[in-house]
Design an enzyme around this catalytic site. Structure first.
Site, PDB file in Angstrom:
ATOM      1  N   THR A  71       0.965  -1.261   0.001  1.00  0.00           N
ATOM      2  CA  THR A  71       0.177  -0.144  -0.042  1.00  0.00           C
ATOM      3  C   THR A  71       1.055   1.254   0.044  1.00  0.00           C
ATOM      4  O   THR A  71       0.601   2.030  -0.932  1.00  0.00           O
ATOM      5  CB  THR A  71      -1.109  -0.032   1.303  1.00  0.00           C
ATOM      6  OG1 THR A  71      -1.975  -1.157   1.214  1.00  0.00           O
ATOM      7  CG2 THR A  71      -1.796   1.235   1.455  1.00  0.00           C
ATOM      8  N   GLN A 176       0.763  -9.794  -5.741  1.00  0.00           N
ATOM      9  CA  GLN A 176       0.346 -11.143  -5.889  1.00  0.00           C
ATOM     10  C   GLN A 176       1.241 -11.997  -6.889  1.00  0.00           C
ATOM     11  O   GLN A 176       1.221 -13.296  -6.636  1.00  0.00           O
ATOM     12  CB  GLN A 176      -1.107 -10.963  -6.431  1.00  0.00           C
ATOM     13  CG  GLN A 176      -1.988 -10.236  -5.822  1.00  0.00           C
ATOM     14  CD  GLN A 176      -2.420 -11.143  -4.335  1.00  0.00           C
ATOM     15  OE1 GLN A 176      -1.811 -12.255  -4.159  1.00  0.00           O
ATOM     16  NE2 GLN A 176      -2.802 -10.544  -3.458  1.00  0.00           N
ATOM     17  N   SER A 196       5.064  -7.035  -1.586  1.00  0.00           N
ATOM     18  CA  SER A 196       4.596  -7.108  -0.235  1.00  0.00           C
ATOM     19  C   SER A 196       5.129  -8.221   0.396  1.00  0.00           C
ATOM     20  O   SER A 196       5.086  -9.568  -0.116  1.00  0.00           O
ATOM     21  CB  SER A 196       3.074  -6.890  -0.185  1.00  0.00           C
ATOM     22  OG  SER A 196       2.619  -7.257   1.300  1.00  0.00           O
ATOM     23  N   HIS A 198       3.822  -9.968   3.364  1.00  0.00           N
ATOM     24  CA  HIS A 198       2.843 -10.933   3.659  1.00  0.00           C
ATOM     25  C   HIS A 198       2.283 -11.784   2.994  1.00  0.00           C
ATOM     26  O   HIS A 198       1.619 -12.850   3.222  1.00  0.00           O
ATOM     27  CB  HIS A 198       2.092 -10.302   4.803  1.00  0.00           C
ATOM     28  CG  HIS A 198       0.943  -9.462   4.276  1.00  0.00           C
ATOM     29  ND1 HIS A 198      -0.398  -9.868   4.192  1.00  0.00           N
ATOM     30  CD2 HIS A 198       0.900  -8.214   3.813  1.00  0.00           C
ATOM     31  CE1 HIS A 198      -1.021  -8.930   3.801  1.00  0.00           C
ATOM     32  NE2 HIS A 198      -0.419  -7.838   3.095  1.00  0.00           N
ATOM     33  N   CYS A 322     -14.960  -6.040   2.340  1.00  0.00           N
ATOM     34  CA  CYS A 322     -16.023  -5.246   3.529  1.00  0.00           C
ATOM     35  C   CYS A 322     -15.576  -4.017   4.133  1.00  0.00           C
ATOM     36  O   CYS A 322     -14.663  -4.045   5.056  1.00  0.00           O
ATOM     37  CB  CYS A 322     -16.311  -6.406   4.439  1.00  0.00           C
ATOM     38  SG  CYS A 322     -17.683  -6.216   5.677  1.00  0.00           S
TER      39      CYS A 322
HETATM   40  N1  PLP Z   1      -1.549  -4.783  -4.214  1.00  0.00           N
HETATM   41  C1  PLP Z   1      -2.188  -6.137  -4.316  1.00  0.00           C
HETATM   42  C2  PLP Z   1      -2.557  -6.505  -5.742  1.00  0.00           C
HETATM   43  C3  PLP Z   1      -2.793  -6.860  -3.116  1.00  0.00           C
HETATM   44  O1  PLP Z   1      -3.426  -7.781  -3.392  1.00  0.00           O
HETATM   45  C4  PLP Z   1      -2.350  -5.887  -2.135  1.00  0.00           C
HETATM   46  C5  PLP Z   1      -2.931  -6.869  -0.797  1.00  0.00           C
HETATM   47  O2  PLP Z   1      -4.250  -7.354  -0.785  1.00  0.00           O
HETATM   48  C6  PLP Z   1      -1.934  -4.847  -1.885  1.00  0.00           C
HETATM   49  C7  PLP Z   1      -1.603  -4.208  -2.944  1.00  0.00           C
HETATM   50  C8  PLP Z   1      -1.743  -4.289  -0.313  1.00  0.00           C
HETATM   51  O3  PLP Z   1      -0.535  -5.044   0.390  1.00  0.00           O
HETATM   52  P1  PLP Z   1      -0.138  -4.651   1.650  1.00  0.00           P
HETATM   53  O4  PLP Z   1      -1.138  -5.456   2.542  1.00  0.00           O
HETATM   54  O5  PLP Z   1       1.130  -5.161   1.839  1.00  0.00           O
HETATM   55  O6  PLP Z   1      -0.180  -3.024   1.910  1.00  0.00           O
END
Ligand code: PLP
Length: 381
Positions: A71, A176, A196, A198, A322
């Site tokens: 994010t 992803q 990311s 996690h 949600c």
């Molecule tokens: N971009 C994509 C394609 C995601 O699937 C996600 C997470 O759901 C994010 C960004 C956000 O990731 P983070 O939780 O590391 O901020």
């Protein structure tokens, strides 16, 4: 035992992470301190940076900036072009952490063009090229979609965009795709790439923005000179170290991991189609993430199905996000031209590589029972 089929939401760390965390606890100094405590932490971060660089196949001189997650990395990219003037091109299927900052720029008068996907979810290089103009400032297209799993043709998009707008920054959100398929920043040819921790079995609250050598962007978080002066604030030493260790493991296990995921996903789709013949799998003919199945189950509410599966200790999700207690229909499926009713009857099953085949069959059986029961109840009013 809980069966986690929501790996795209977060790929929960497995047992092996315990050892990694306890050894990282040795090096939790402030990396900016001059003394040995600080130097140990600095060394841990630099080691992790090298591991992440290898996993995304970035060039030696590319800059890897650790952030608090995808994010923040995506927000950094949008903020970096906020004071430029040219149009910004993205897609309506992007994650909200791209769409929301773009929406804010648009509300301040900036030209933002969101390319629509094909009805199967693919963002084609032609559709992106047709939106790009020579003065385009930024093109941001995700490498793989979190809901449908569709993998977009980033290298082809880059080639077309460079021919029209050589000065545009090109970014891809690869949160992803990382750990679920071949990912090469070098081969994609992008300027900026988001990941990311996690989503690959490391800790949440960490991510990275990978910046091609020579690309100059404004820092998003101002403060100390950390992270090449691009992201102020004391580094998350534990999270970054774990990210590095997991990145090394993924790099060595990737082909086997992808194969396990694909086998589970294919088994799931084949068995479910036999058990419930009217289900429809979205985007199946496209190149897609090996672990992701996006399934329309006619006549059933996805939210009810999630609760029913949860009672069976199986975790799945819907396309709905949600927020404030009211599930919104998936903006991704709506962008693909699907009806609101269909989006509300669509679930996402996203496998971990370490699920057994028996576990996968249990998921199919539990889904079949829940759908049969719900349809009967609906019929009987
Ligand atoms: N971009 C994509 C394609 C995601 O699937 C996600 C997470 O759901 C994010 C960004 C956000 O990731 P983070 O939780 O590391 O901020």
């Amino acid at each position: 035992m809980i069966i986690d089929c929501d790996a795209n939401a977060t790929y929960a760390p497995d047992e092996r992470i315990r050892g990694v965390i306890s050894s990282c606890l040795e090096s939790l100094g402030n990396p900016s301190s001059l003394h040995r405590g600080g130097q140990r932490a600095r060394a841990a971060i630099e080691e992790a940076r090298a591991s992440v660089r290898r996993l995304v196949d970035a060039e030696e001189k590319d800059v890897i900036v650790f952030t608090s997650g995808a994010t923040e990395a995506n927000n950094t990219v949008v903020a970096a072009v906020s004071s430029a003037t040219g149009p910004i091109i993205s897609a309506s299927t992007e994650h909200p952490c791209i769409l929301q900052p773009l929406k804010r720029l648009a509300s301040h008068g900036r030209t933002v063009v969101l390319v629509s996907p094909q009805s199967d979810g693919l963002i084609t290089s032609e559709s992106v090229a047709s939106a790009v103009t020579p003065d385009t400032a930024l093109v941001s297209i995700m490498a793989a979609n979190n809901e449908t799993g569709v993998i977009n043709p980033i290298a082809a998009i880059v080639a077309k965009v460079r021919a029209i707008a050589p000065r545009a920054l090109i970014h891809t959100d690869a949160a992803q795709l990382l750990g679920k398929g071949a990912l090469s920043m070098r081969e994609m040819g992008v300027d900026l790439l988001t990941i990311s921790a996690h989503k690959i079995g490391a800790l949440s609250g960490v991510g990275a923005l990978c910046i091609r050598d020579g690309v100059d962007i404004e820092p998003f978080i101002l403060g100390g000179p950390q992270e090449s002066k691009l992201r102020g604030g004391t580094e998350n030493v534990l999270g970054i170290s774990v990210f590095g260790a997991v990145a090394d493991r993924i790099a060595s296990e990737l082909p086997a991991r992808v194969e396990s995921m694909r086998a589970l996903r294919d088994l799931f789709e084949e068995r479910l189609a036999r058990a419930i013949p009217d289900v429809e799998f979205n985007s199946v003919h496209l190149d897609r993430l090996p672990n992701t199945s996006n399934v329309y189950v006619p006549g059933v509410r996805a939210d009810d199905l999630i609760v029913a599966m949860d009672l069976e200790r199986i975790l799945i999700s819907s396309g709905a996000a949600c927020t404030s207690g009211k599930p919104e229909p998936s903006h991704v499926l709506l962008a693909m031209g699907q009806s609101e009713e269909r989006t509300r009857a669509t679930i996402r099953v996203s496998f971990r590589a370490d699920l057994s085949q028996e576990g996968c069959v249990r998921v199919v059986n539990a889904l079949t029972n829940a759908v049969t029961r719900m349809r009967r109840m609906k019929r009987e009013g």
